[in-house]
Motif scaffolding. Structure first.
Motif: not given
Length: 373
Positions: A313, A316, A321-322, A351, A354
């Protein structure tokens, strides 16, 4: 509510992994040239093998009669024969099911394929036998292939947490309710496949097709056997009692490892991707959580998973990013102050928007949704 995509719709159309697929391919195409046939018992398909072109085909661990094997080799096919006296199939085309890993549980956990595979692993690991390590690598690669086929195009959310979380506790019930809510929202729940928080999340996904009363009843049944110690047999038997009482459970994935052999897989994941190599398993589990990961309170293993997930993340390296949701403020800021470091890493990176820290497990689904939008 979403059901997981059918296996056949997603795997490589040159791979044959069941006898039905073999028959359909021979019937429709009249050739096996260039196909990969994986762990299919062909001892009763001698006529088809003798009369069908198999040039360039590869047969991985497919039992067949000697005249059929000689003919397909003469065609130019490669034949990797089954490896006898192994407690697992290194060429398997599909993921494990709980019924498969826990077969013979009535005779005690030590008699199950899961326990026998671990015993083989311990024995061969000590020998440093290159043939055994090759078989383990082939097995793990086959499992990864089957996992990719199953999950392709499916939104997957990971639920991570410690194996020490006991049945009968409020924390376990909360993790189960979380799994149920995520599954009912159309997400495929994936866990590390073991006991504790992992089992609870898989149980919740299993309970998704039923009403909330079913989950409450299942939690009461399981509470009589809180932990997998001292008896894995009793612990697993309680899970199978729940499954037999409510046989039409929802789908989810468990991704455990024989590396932690003292820790059995749980019986509520409908699909189990069990690995010998823990590093392959860890990376594969997190990489497949395309819809984000919820981190419940845990110890060293969960801390490792947080930063294993944070690294791609941060860079990347897997694209956007999750979402990452950490549950229990006191745990992640005081007992194991992981959150401040994660926040510092995320600062001014993509991120940053996120990651979230929530106090209660009930807040996790909404946080996940917010971060993913």
């Amino acid at each position: 509510m979403q059901t997981m995509p059918a296996h056949a719709a997603h795997h490589n159309d040159r791979e044959i992994e069941t006898l039905d697929e073999f028959d359909a391919t021979v019937s429709a195409r009249a050739t096996l040239a260039g196909f990969r046939v994986q762990a299919v018992d062909l001892t009763d398909r001698t006529r088809e093998l003798l009369t069908t072109d198999t040039a360039g085909a590869v047969f991985l661990g497919c039992p067949m009669r000697e005249d059929a094997a000689a003919k397909v080799r003469a065609d130019g096919a490669m034949v990797f024969p089954p490896v006898l006296d192994l407690p697992f199939d290194p060429y398997r085309g599909l993921l494990y099911s709980p019924d498969e890993l826990f077969a013979s549980l009535a005779d005690g956990y030590e008699s199950t394929p899961d326990a026998l595979a671990y015993a083989w692993f311990q024995r061969t690991k000590a020998d440093h036998d290159i043939f055994a390590s090759t078989l383990r690598s082939i097995h793990d690669d086959s499992v990864s292939d089957a996992l990719d086929e199953l999950l392709r195009g499916t939104p997957v959310v990971g639920v991570m947490g410690g194996h020490a979380m006991a049945r009968g506790t409020e924390a376990y019930a909360g993790a189960a309710r979380l799994g149920r809510e995520l599954a009912r929202a159309g997400l495929t729940v994936a866990t590390g496949g073991g006991p504790g928080a992992m089992e609870a999340a898989n149980l919740g996904a299993y309970a998704a097709p039923y009403d909330a009363a079913m989950l409450a009843d299942a939690l009461r049944l399981l509470a009589k056997t809180p932990k997998f110690t001292p008896s894995i047999t009793e612990w697993a038997s309680a899970a199978f009692e729940v499954r037999s009482r409510w046989p039409k459970g929802g789908t989810s994935v468990g991704i455990p490892t024989w590396f932690y052999g003292h820790e059995p897989p749980n019986a509520f994941a409908s699909h189990i991707a069990k690995y010998f190599a823990n590093a392959t398993r860890e990376d594969g589990l997190l990489a497949r959580c395309t819809a984000g990961v919820v981190f419940l309170p845990g110890a060293a293993g969960t801390v490792q998973e947080i930063f294993d997930n944070a690294t791609p993340n941060y860079y990347e390296s897997r694209g956007e990013p999750t979402p990452m949701v950490l549950v229990d403020r006191a745990h992640w800021t005081e007992r194991l102050p992981t959150w401040p470091l994660l926040q510092a890493l995320a600062r001014e990176r993509a991120m940053e928007d996120r990651i979230a820290l929530v106090d209660r497990i009930e807040e996790a689904p909404e946080a996940l949704k917010r971060l993913g939008s």
